[in-house]
Every structure is written in structure tokens, then in C-alpha cells.
Design a protein around this motif. Structure first.
Motif, mmCIF file in Angstrom:
data_model
loop_
_atom_site.group_PDB
_atom_site.id
_atom_site.type_symbol
_atom_site.label_atom_id
_atom_site.label_comp_id
_atom_site.label_asym_id
_atom_site.label_seq_id
_atom_site.Cartn_x
_atom_site.Cartn_y
_atom_site.Cartn_z
ATOM 1 N N GLU A 269 0.842 -1.205 0.000
ATOM 2 C CA GLU A 269 0.000 0.000 0.000
ATOM 3 C C GLU A 269 0.873 1.249 0.000
ATOM 4 O O GLU A 269 0.567 2.223 -0.699
ATOM 5 C CB GLU A 269 -0.906 -0.027 1.229
ATOM 6 C CG GLU A 269 -1.961 1.058 1.263
ATOM 7 C CD GLU A 269 -2.870 0.955 2.474
ATOM 8 O OE1 GLU A 269 -3.083 1.989 3.131
ATOM 9 O OE2 GLU A 269 -3.356 -0.155 2.757
ATOM 10 N N MET A 270 1.938 1.216 0.773
ATOM 11 C CA MET A 270 2.847 2.363 0.816
ATOM 12 C C MET A 270 3.490 2.584 -0.550
ATOM 13 O O MET A 270 3.568 3.716 -1.039
ATOM 14 C CB MET A 270 3.931 2.124 1.881
ATOM 15 C CG MET A 270 3.407 2.099 3.301
ATOM 16 S SD MET A 270 4.671 1.635 4.521
ATOM 17 C CE MET A 270 5.696 3.114 4.524
ATOM 18 N N ALA A 271 3.929 1.483 -1.177
ATOM 19 C CA ALA A 271 4.564 1.594 -2.491
ATOM 20 C C ALA A 271 3.586 2.152 -3.519
ATOM 21 O O ALA A 271 3.948 2.980 -4.374
ATOM 22 C CB ALA A 271 5.081 0.225 -2.926
ATOM 23 N N ALA A 272 2.313 1.724 -3.426
ATOM 24 C CA ALA A 272 1.292 2.210 -4.362
ATOM 25 C C ALA A 272 1.062 3.704 -4.194
ATOM 26 O O ALA A 272 0.677 4.390 -5.147
ATOM 27 C CB ALA A 272 -0.011 1.443 -4.143
ATOM 28 N N ASN A 273 1.309 4.198 -2.979
ATOM 29 C CA ASN A 273 1.157 5.636 -2.709
ATOM 30 C C ASN A 273 2.457 6.410 -2.945
ATOM 31 O O ASN A 273 2.555 7.584 -2.589
ATOM 32 C CB ASN A 273 0.704 5.852 -1.260
ATOM 33 C CG ASN A 273 -0.740 5.448 -1.028
ATOM 34 O OD1 ASN A 273 -1.599 5.703 -1.876
ATOM 35 N ND2 ASN A 273 -1.022 4.812 0.097
ATOM 36 N N GLY A 274 3.428 5.719 -3.554
ATOM 37 C CA GLY A 274 4.706 6.376 -3.851
ATOM 38 C C GLY A 274 5.518 6.697 -2.625
ATOM 39 O O GLY A 274 6.313 7.647 -2.620
#
Length: 395
Positions: A269-274
């Protein structure tokens, strides 16, 4: 009686004739110390001090002042902890010594808020209330709320929050509200934070990341996952999400609940939010998987952390070494131990003893002896204890 009086006078002369340098720097008392050097020396000496009179002498010699530096505040807090633990909390001598240390701060308006916090830390909450009432202000009010938490008087926080602003014409600010949110979150009443958020909105006070992170920790602790989702919506509404700090709180909270796989899933989720995670994120995950007995995943995360160039604090490595030893991974633990010792960080004696004995049982006698020698060099006072361990190794 005359002999006793004479003896007391000699003791007093010796006490008051001791220069700050002779107390803080006994190996070289003639060398004057700067304020920062005094603070550093005091903090170092307080870590091993146990005698209440000696603790007070160290603090006096360093002229510790909470407004001077962060070091001074740390030293004062440590001194209060030491004095409070030197006797039972109800001991009059313990309370008297603690008050001796804190009392000079009470007469200074700039030091009063910190003095109130220290009184709470020492469990002298009634004295903290009296100090506030003697000189009420918004700062001392906020300090009193925090002191109540430190004194484990969480129920009093809500009462004081309602009563004191009215009786002393004080308008609570963001810090005040954040403290009451923290109190609710720590005391099993985390759902009350929603009413606090509504009151903040009515008062025109915008919550910040501290508000929401405290609330998140409390809701997770009570496993109120539906309320977590509601809070996340509110965070986005107030422009406080997503943030690294909040994600780290969520990951830590899930790991504490032994739901480390769910915590790790938040990385996607963090990666998806950059968003990129940091060593704190790894710290929580490594601890979580270690606690659940999944050393393979903990080892994978540790290697990934190192590969990304992150360096954690000493506690991360000490915890990891402890669990590796508990799992019989002594070679892996030795490698991590070498990393910490290169940084002059050394795990506690009990962990190092388990490591040494584990290496010996794995037929790595030389490595075990090498660790012992390094420990004897670093802590010569414990040389005899390590000698006993060494003698117990397989020949």
C-alpha cells in the motif's frame, strides 16, 4: 553529641568543598568543563549511579537546567527515575530527595512546566497539581495533563481537562487535545477520541499527525479495526494521510498483535502511494516476525534493510541478536554482533553469554573465546564473570 556535631560539620565541608569537576571528571579534576561537557558527564555518571546523595551531587555539579539543552532534560529525567526507584514510591525519603532535586525548578516560570512533568514522572502527582495551581498557565496546564499520564493517572486527565480551563480561565490548544487523545488511547478508551475530534472541530483546532497516530495506536491496541478504518477516512479528510509516521504506527501495532503478515502487506500500500519506508519500518517488522518465531522472514528483512543502506538504532540489533540466539541461529547472531561492536554497541551480558555458549556448542570455540576477550577488554570490571563463562566452555 559534640562528636556527632563535629562529624556532621566535616561531612558538610567535604560535600560543599567538592568542585563540579572533581565530581563530574574525577580522573582530571583540574580541567574546567564547558556546560555541554558537564551535561554529558552528568548523563553518563547518572546511568550507573544508585546512591541518592550521589545522584543529587551529580545534578548540582552539572547545574542541570531544563531550558539549557536536551541533554539536561534527559539527565534530569534519568535522575528522577533513579531517585524514584531507590526506594518504594511511598517512601518519604525517596519523595524528599526527589523534591530536593525538583524544588529549585518550581520557582522559575520558565522551568515550572518541566518541573511539573518531573513530579508526575516521580509519582508525586498531588505536588504536580499544587505546582500548577500556584502558577497556572496554558503551558503548565499541558504539562500537568502529561504528568497525569506519566503518573498513571489517566482517569484524572479527562477530569482536569474539563475542570481547570474553567476554574483558571485557560483555553486548551492542540497540545492539550493531543494529550487527552493519548490518555484515552493508553487507557482502553480509544473510541472516545472521536468525540474529542468533534470537539476540536467545534473549537476550530485542526488535528495533526500526532493526534491521529496516538488514536491509531489506541484503536489497534483494542483491536477495533472498524474504527481504524473510520479514523483513516478522517485523516484523509483533514489532510493527514497517508504519511510514513502513521504507516509505521499501524505496522508496529499489527506486529504487537502478532499480525506481522498483515503489517508487511501495508508495504505494498505504501509503495502504491509512492511512499518509501525507513529503518523504523524494518525495526517493527523484524521484531514482529521474531516474536512470532518466523526467523527466516526476519532474516530476509534484515538483509534487505542492510542492502538498502539503512542503519537502525542499537535496540534493533540487540533484539534481533536475542531472538537469533533463542532460535539457535548462533552464526547469524555472531555476524550481527560484529556489526554492533564495530559501532561500539554491545548487547547485555545475558544475551552475550547465550551467544558465547551457543557458539561453543556449535564447535566454534575460537569465535566464542574471541567474543569473551573483546568483552573483557571493553568491560574490565566484569572480567571475573567472563572468566567463569570461559572456564565452562568445551575444551
Amino acid at each position: 553529641m559534640a562528636a556527632a556535631t563535629s562529624h556532621l560539620r566535616r561531612l558538610l565541608r567535604r560535600h560543599f568543598s567538592s568542585s563540579p569537576s572533581s565530581i563530574l571528571n574525577p580522573s582530571n579534576p583540574s580541567t574546567p568543563l564547558s556546560s555541554k561537557e558537564k551535561s554529558r558527564a552528568a548523563l553518563s555518571l547518572l546511568k550507573s549511579a544508585s546512591d541518592p546523595d550521589h545522584i543529587l551531587s551529580i545534578c548540582r555539579a552539572a547545574s542541570l537546567s531544563p531550558s539549557s539543552s536536551h541533554l539536561d532534560r534527559l539527565a534530569l529525567s534519568l535522575a528522577v527515575s533513579k531517585l524514584s526507584s531507590s526506594a518504594s514510591p511511598s517512601s518519604s525519603s525517596s519523595s524528599s530527595q526527589t523534591l530536593t532535586l525538583i524544588s529549585p525548578l518550581l520557582s522559575s516560570p520558565s522551568h515550572l512546566p518541566h518541573a511539573i512533568v518531573l513530579l508526575g514522572q516521580a509519582g508525586l502527582f498531588d505536588d504536580a497539581v499544587a505546582a500548577f495551581k500556584a502558577s497556572p498557565s496554558l503551558r503548565s496546564f499541558n504539562s500537568l495533563l502529561f504528568a497525569a499520564i506519566l503518573a498513571n493517572r489517566h482517569a484524572d486527565v479527562s477530569r482536569l481537562f474539563r475542570e481547570l480551563p474553567i476554574s483558571h480561565s485557560i483555553t486548551p490548544n492542540l497540545t492539550s487535545y493531543n494529550t487527552i487523545v493519548k490518555a484515552f488511547s493508553e487507557s482502553g478508551s480509544s473510541r472516545s477520541v472521536f468525540s474529542v475530534l468533534e470537539e476540536m472541530s467545534r473549537s476550530g483546532i485542526k488535528p495533526n499527525k500526532t493526534t491521529f497516530c496516538s488514536a491509531l495506536a489506541g484503536l489497534y491496541k483494542e483491536e477495533k479495526f472498524d474504527d481504524v478504518e473510520k479514523l483513516l477516512v478522517l485523516m484523509r479528510k483533514h489532510g493527514c494521510g497517508p504519511r510514513l509516521t502513521a504507516y509505521n504506527v499501524r505496522i508496529q501495532s499489527l506486529c504487537k498483535l502478532k499480525r506481522s503478515e498483515e503489517a508487511k502487506a501495508l508495504l505494498k500500500e505504501m509503495a502504491a502511494n509512492g511512499m518509501k519506508w525507513n529503518w523504523v519500518t524494518y525495526n517493527h517488522l523484524i521484531y514482529g516476525f521474531c516474536k512470532e518465531g518466523n526467523l527466516e522472514e526476519a532474516k530476509r528483512l534484515y538483509k534487505e534493510m542492510r542492502r538498502r543502506g539503512f542503519v537502525g538504532d542499537s535496540n534493533l540489533y540487540f533484539t534481533y541478536i536475542y531472538y537469533l540466539c533463542q532460535g539457535g541461529e548462533f552464526e547469524e547472531a555472531l555476524g550481527v554482533c560484529k556489526v554492533t561492536m564495530a559501532r561500539n554497541w554491545v548487547p547485555c551480558f545475558s544475551t552475550m553469554k547465550v551467544l558465547v555458549n551457543g557458539l561453543a556448542s556449535s564447535e566454534k570455540i575460537e569465535e566464542a573465546r574471541e567474543i569473551i576477550e573483546k568483552m573483557k577488554e571493553k568491560f574490565p570490571g566484569n572480567a571475573d564473570t567472563w572468566k567463569e563463562v570461559e572456564e565452562g566452555l568445551a575444551q
